[in-house]
Design a protein around this motif. Sequence first.
Motif, mmCIF file in Angstrom:
data_model
loop_
_atom_site.group_PDB
_atom_site.id
_atom_site.type_symbol
_atom_site.label_atom_id
_atom_site.label_comp_id
_atom_site.label_asym_id
_atom_site.label_seq_id
_atom_site.Cartn_x
_atom_site.Cartn_y
_atom_site.Cartn_z
ATOM 1 N N SER A 1 47.258 -44.549 -56.711
ATOM 2 C CA SER A 1 47.616 -45.792 -55.634
ATOM 3 C C SER A 1 46.129 -46.444 -55.322
ATOM 4 O O SER A 1 45.347 -45.540 -54.849
ATOM 5 C CB SER A 1 48.393 -45.405 -54.482
ATOM 6 O OG SER A 1 48.575 -46.109 -53.521
ATOM 7 N N SER B 1 52.244 -48.590 -52.782
ATOM 8 C CA SER B 1 52.674 -48.758 -54.098
ATOM 9 C C SER B 1 51.903 -47.752 -55.077
ATOM 10 O O SER B 1 50.654 -47.281 -54.739
ATOM 11 C CB SER B 1 52.461 -50.022 -54.286
ATOM 12 O OG SER B 1 51.005 -50.320 -54.409
ATOM 13 N N TRP B 2 52.535 -47.654 -56.403
ATOM 14 C CA TRP B 2 51.990 -46.491 -57.051
ATOM 15 C C TRP B 2 51.895 -46.960 -58.497
ATOM 16 O O TRP B 2 52.893 -47.800 -58.853
ATOM 17 C CB TRP B 2 52.866 -45.198 -57.086
ATOM 18 C CG TRP B 2 52.617 -44.494 -55.823
ATOM 19 C CD1 TRP B 2 53.154 -44.618 -54.612
ATOM 20 C CD2 TRP B 2 51.562 -43.450 -55.504
ATOM 21 N NE1 TRP B 2 52.694 -43.751 -53.546
ATOM 22 C CE2 TRP B 2 51.639 -43.012 -54.097
ATOM 23 C CE3 TRP B 2 50.546 -42.765 -56.332
ATOM 24 C CZ2 TRP B 2 51.003 -42.133 -53.758
ATOM 25 C CZ3 TRP B 2 49.973 -41.862 -55.726
ATOM 26 C CH2 TRP B 2 50.036 -41.480 -54.536
ATOM 27 N N LYS C 1 40.723 -44.488 -55.258
ATOM 28 C CA LYS C 1 42.189 -44.496 -55.750
ATOM 29 C C LYS C 1 42.768 -43.099 -55.193
ATOM 30 O O LYS C 1 41.767 -42.194 -55.079
ATOM 31 C CB LYS C 1 42.274 -44.581 -57.201
ATOM 32 C CG LYS C 1 42.053 -45.893 -57.763
ATOM 33 C CD LYS C 1 42.500 -45.826 -59.304
ATOM 34 C CE LYS C 1 42.233 -47.120 -59.950
ATOM 35 N NZ LYS C 1 40.629 -47.518 -60.215
#
Length: 350
Positions: free
Chosen positions: A279, A285-286, A263
């Motif tokens: 992310s 994307s978060w 991550k």
Amino acid sequence: MAYFKDKFSLIVDSDRNIDLFRLSKGNIIRYHFARIEERVDEKTIVKGILEEFDVSIDGNDRIFLVYQDKSFHLILTLIDKDEGMESFKLTKEPIPEIHYLNLFLIEDNPHIVYAIPMQPGGKEYRIYHHFYQDEWITNLVDHIEVKEFLNPIGLFNGDERTFIAYYDKEEGEEIYLRELDLEEGKWKGKIKLTDDNTDKLFLDILLIESKLHLSYCQYEDGNLQVKYKRFNYENDSVEKEVEETLSNPENPQDPVLLYYESKLWLGWIEHDNVLSRFSEDFGKSWSPIYLWNESKGKSIVRYKYLELGAKDKILNYSFGKIEPEIEFIGFGPLVNTTEVPLKKKAYPIF
């Protein structure tokens, strides 16, 4: 309690012993945590320095410590567990007070980067790079100008590549990148990473494969917000792929990028608390924003971190506690966290 700006550096050697170096009242204090003996030794190893120091460790567990003393000389100290300490004066004459001192090793050879003002109180600086290769060699990385004050220098030293990022005011004050040519020992061409003429503070960079990750804080409507950009870096050029605002307009500070257990994490300080997002797709994307409850009411610091043989994480800096024991905060399992809603931007009514 509060977020403390004191400088802390953590080193983990090949035997899993931990050394914590702390600057306190002009002295460098070393706390050595011996794993097998379960013993902590505290010792003031240097007295009378200015505001900057940095540390690193080589493959033989030798610790390198660099600092500027109060005579304005640059000093390099080697700490060997068998042979003790030995110090070397690197400057023949005193030099101006240095800023954002960075020490890193390439093939166990020390490299030192810092900025010095061209004149006291001025807005022009030079960024220098010294490295040892049979003799000390000096490079001028860049001659820069600042808008108000000098922003941090971001440095990433990976297994095979080394980058430096910094602010420079040509038209607006923007962030630039250079890569070190390891064969030539010189810095490659200057690449502009931002181009929006907005006021910015702080920065951090991280390289994972060919993806360059950048974070900084930017003023929007009078408040700071954490910005994130991802670039594809190939053939000495960058192409922007992702740009996001990741925080609320709550005047965050000191964004930190790290990679842990597959991550990408981005953490920051907000109202003396640690917040972060992660992310799982390298920044496309978060997650939501998480407040780490353990940071509330505690003494929080920003650690520089270096671990020999670490292959499961890329962790140059992290937030953490200093008491009652050393503990990182802001990444890993989401235990004792609170989700923080992302505020929607308000637009005027016509």
